[in-house]
Scaffold this active site. Structure first.
Site, PDB file in Angstrom:
ATOM      1  N   THR A  14       1.064  -1.152   0.080  1.00 35.48           N
ATOM      2  CA  THR A  14       0.293  -0.221  -0.357  1.00 35.48           C
ATOM      3  C   THR A  14       0.506   1.466   0.172  1.00 35.48           C
ATOM      4  O   THR A  14       0.298   2.478  -0.874  1.00 35.48           O
ATOM      5  CB  THR A  14      -0.680   0.352   1.568  1.00 35.48           C
ATOM      6  OG1 THR A  14      -1.643  -1.142   1.539  1.00 35.48           O
ATOM      7  CG2 THR A  14      -1.734   0.839   1.325  1.00 35.48           C
ATOM      8  N   THR A  90       1.742  -4.555   3.806  1.00 37.53           N
ATOM      9  CA  THR A  90       1.328  -5.387   5.282  1.00 37.53           C
ATOM     10  C   THR A  90       1.056  -6.674   5.511  1.00 37.53           C
ATOM     11  O   THR A  90       1.185  -7.711   6.454  1.00 37.53           O
ATOM     12  CB  THR A  90       0.761  -4.130   6.600  1.00 37.53           C
ATOM     13  OG1 THR A  90      -0.525  -4.028   5.801  1.00 37.53           O
ATOM     14  CG2 THR A  90       1.114  -2.892   6.229  1.00 37.53           C
ATOM     15  N   THR A 167       2.911 -10.223  14.384  1.00 37.57           N
ATOM     16  CA  THR A 167       1.870 -10.592  14.153  1.00 37.57           C
ATOM     17  C   THR A 167       1.145  -9.188  13.256  1.00 37.57           C
ATOM     18  O   THR A 167       1.272  -8.441  14.246  1.00 37.57           O
ATOM     19  CB  THR A 167       0.660 -11.169  14.722  1.00 37.57           C
ATOM     20  OG1 THR A 167       1.867 -12.591  15.201  1.00 37.57           O
ATOM     21  CG2 THR A 167      -0.268 -11.641  14.624  1.00 37.57           C
ATOM     22  N   THR A 278      -0.843 -22.715  19.226  1.00 35.26           N
ATOM     23  CA  THR A 278      -1.920 -22.386  20.192  1.00 35.26           C
ATOM     24  C   THR A 278      -2.663 -21.328  18.514  1.00 35.26           C
ATOM     25  O   THR A 278      -2.014 -20.225  18.297  1.00 35.26           O
ATOM     26  CB  THR A 278      -1.752 -21.788  21.116  1.00 35.26           C
ATOM     27  OG1 THR A 278      -3.188 -20.993  21.355  1.00 35.26           O
ATOM     28  CG2 THR A 278      -0.559 -20.466  21.494  1.00 35.26           C
ATOM     29  N   CYS A 280      -4.317 -18.882  20.600  1.00 32.14           N
ATOM     30  CA  CYS A 280      -4.528 -18.228  20.990  1.00 32.14           C
ATOM     31  C   CYS A 280      -3.549 -16.762  20.618  1.00 32.14           C
ATOM     32  O   CYS A 280      -2.767 -16.900  19.867  1.00 32.14           O
ATOM     33  CB  CYS A 280      -4.147 -18.487  22.559  1.00 32.14           C
ATOM     34  SG  CYS A 280      -5.353 -19.496  23.663  1.00 32.14           S
TER      35      CYS A 280
HETATM   36  N1  ASP Z   1      -2.312  -5.967   0.438  1.00 32.34           N
HETATM   37  C1  ASP Z   1      -1.558  -4.773   0.887  1.00 32.34           C
HETATM   38  C2  ASP Z   1      -0.674  -5.514   0.712  1.00 32.34           C
HETATM   39  O1  ASP Z   1       0.053  -6.442   1.587  1.00 32.34           O
HETATM   40  C3  ASP Z   1      -1.507  -4.634   2.059  1.00 32.34           C
HETATM   41  C4  ASP Z   1      -0.365  -3.483   2.369  1.00 32.34           C
HETATM   42  O2  ASP Z   1       0.384  -3.357   2.457  1.00 32.34           O
HETATM   43  O3  ASP Z   1      -1.284  -2.751   3.891  1.00 32.34           O
HETATM   44  O4  ASP Z   1       0.351  -5.815  -0.220  1.00 32.34           O
END
Ligand code: ASP
Length: 344
Positions: A14, A90, A167, A278, A280
């Site tokens: 992004t 992300t 994560t 897990t 969790c």
């Molecule tokens: N879909 C995008 C990616 O992982 C999301 C992002 O960059 O936040 O490339």
């Protein structure tokens, strides 16, 4: 003092995306667009060069071949740069951070991965701040002039996290990452406050060694109440499968029905390595605590302790990629290779 020399590796995500005028959905764009939107970078007195993926990708398309591409870019430039900033989507950032942490053996320089929730051209973007902070962390040194960070880490909004402990926790908020079983490495406020005692230090000063072979014959097995024997046996019979990360309940618990335990035990006997993690959000596997966890270790399942599922999966790819046998892989799962799990 020489100016810090930082290499930016732009993979996509992004942070560099712009809106497609026809469909209005976001698509990756080239590095010039990204950097033109951050004129402030020039205020950092750094020497910055870049490498970019052609084409940049949405990180949903990330795969081991591209991890190799990133690792190769780092290895090829390792001697000439003080640090590396990887710009990445992300969605799969925690997998990339985990994979790189295993692949880059004897790492002594910072590899800081960042991205953003809003594209860098947007007025309220988090990308500009993340990129600038990542560059500053990649350039930071301690009082001895050594790199402050000597590991793969994720910088996002207010925190620096160990890469293989992280994560993605939010699809909407700027603080999108967390490491649930390990404290942050640095807090970003008016200053960047590093917690030196939490940072990884590799005292044997060996040269960087990169492990380029990753074995894709791994998968997740998520347990849920109602899973059938047919489903379980079908998954465990996946052709070529060598390693499975089993996402179990609570402290590592699984059904104790005979058919379930037998199916798992049969897979273990076929030399499939099953690691128990897990479902969790925090805490880890303690197979001693309940009978339902006990049955799994008796069936030959390896405890993943408090490792993340992302790190467990990529650790299996890395260990099998080295050509190790099932028994050797199991042995290394009981060790922390680069701070990914709370066992020494
Ligand atoms: N879909 C995008 C990616 O992982 C999301 C992002 O960059 O936040 O490339």
């Amino acid at each position: 003092m020489a100016r810090p020399k930082i290499m930016i590796i732009y993979t996509g995500g992004t942070i560099g995306m712009i809106e497609n005028p026809v469909t209005h959905s976001l698509q990756p764009f080239d590095f010039t667009h990204l950097i033109d939107n951050v004129p402030k970078i020039k205020k950092l007195d750094y020497e910055i060069n870049n490498i970019q993926f052609h084409p940049p990708i949405d990180s949903a398309n990330m795969d081991p071949e591209r991890w190799v591409e990133i690792a190769r870019s780092i290895a090829d430039n390792y001697a000439d740069y003080d640090g590396f900033v990887v710009l990445h989507g992300t969605d799969t950032m925690a997998y990339t951070a985990s994979a790189l942490s295993f692949m880059l053996e004897n790492l002594h320089k910072p590899v800081i991965i960042t991205g953003s929730q809003l594209p860098i051209g947007e007025v309220r973007t988090d990308g500009e701040e993340n990129l600038i902070t990542a560059l500053q962390i990649a350039a930071a040194t301690d009082i001895d002039g050594e790199p402050m960070v000597q590991e793969v880490a994720i910088l996002f909004e207010d925190y620096l996290w160990r890469g293989n402990r992280s994560t993605k926790i939010s699809a909407d908020y700027f603080n999108a990452f967390k490491s649930n079983n390990y404290p942050y490495l640095a807090k970003i406020g008016l200053d960047i406050q590093f917690h030196k005692e939490r940072l990884l230090r590799n005292h044997a000063h060996r040269p960087l060694k990169v492990q380029y072979n990753l074995d894709r014959n791994v998968m997740f097995l998520t347990l849920f109440p109602g899973i059938t024997e047919t489903t379980l046996r079908h998954l465990l019979a996946t052709p070529g499968i060598k390693g499975i990360v089993m996402k179990s309940f609570g402290a590592g618990n699984a059904p104790t029905d005979r058919w379930f335990v037998d199916a798992i035990h049969d897979a273990v006997k076929r030399e499939i390595v099953i690691v128990n993690v897990t479902q969790c959000v925090n805490g880890g596997v303690n197979s001693e605590r309940y009978m339902t966890g006990n049955a799994m270790s008796a069936a030959g399942v390896i405890s993943g302790n408090d490792i993340t599922s992302e790190a467990a999966l990529t650790k299996l790819m890395y260990l099998f990629g080295m050509g190790l046998t099932a028994d050797e892989v199991k042995k290394y799962l009981n060790f922390s290779l680069c701070g990914e799990v709370s066992i020494s």
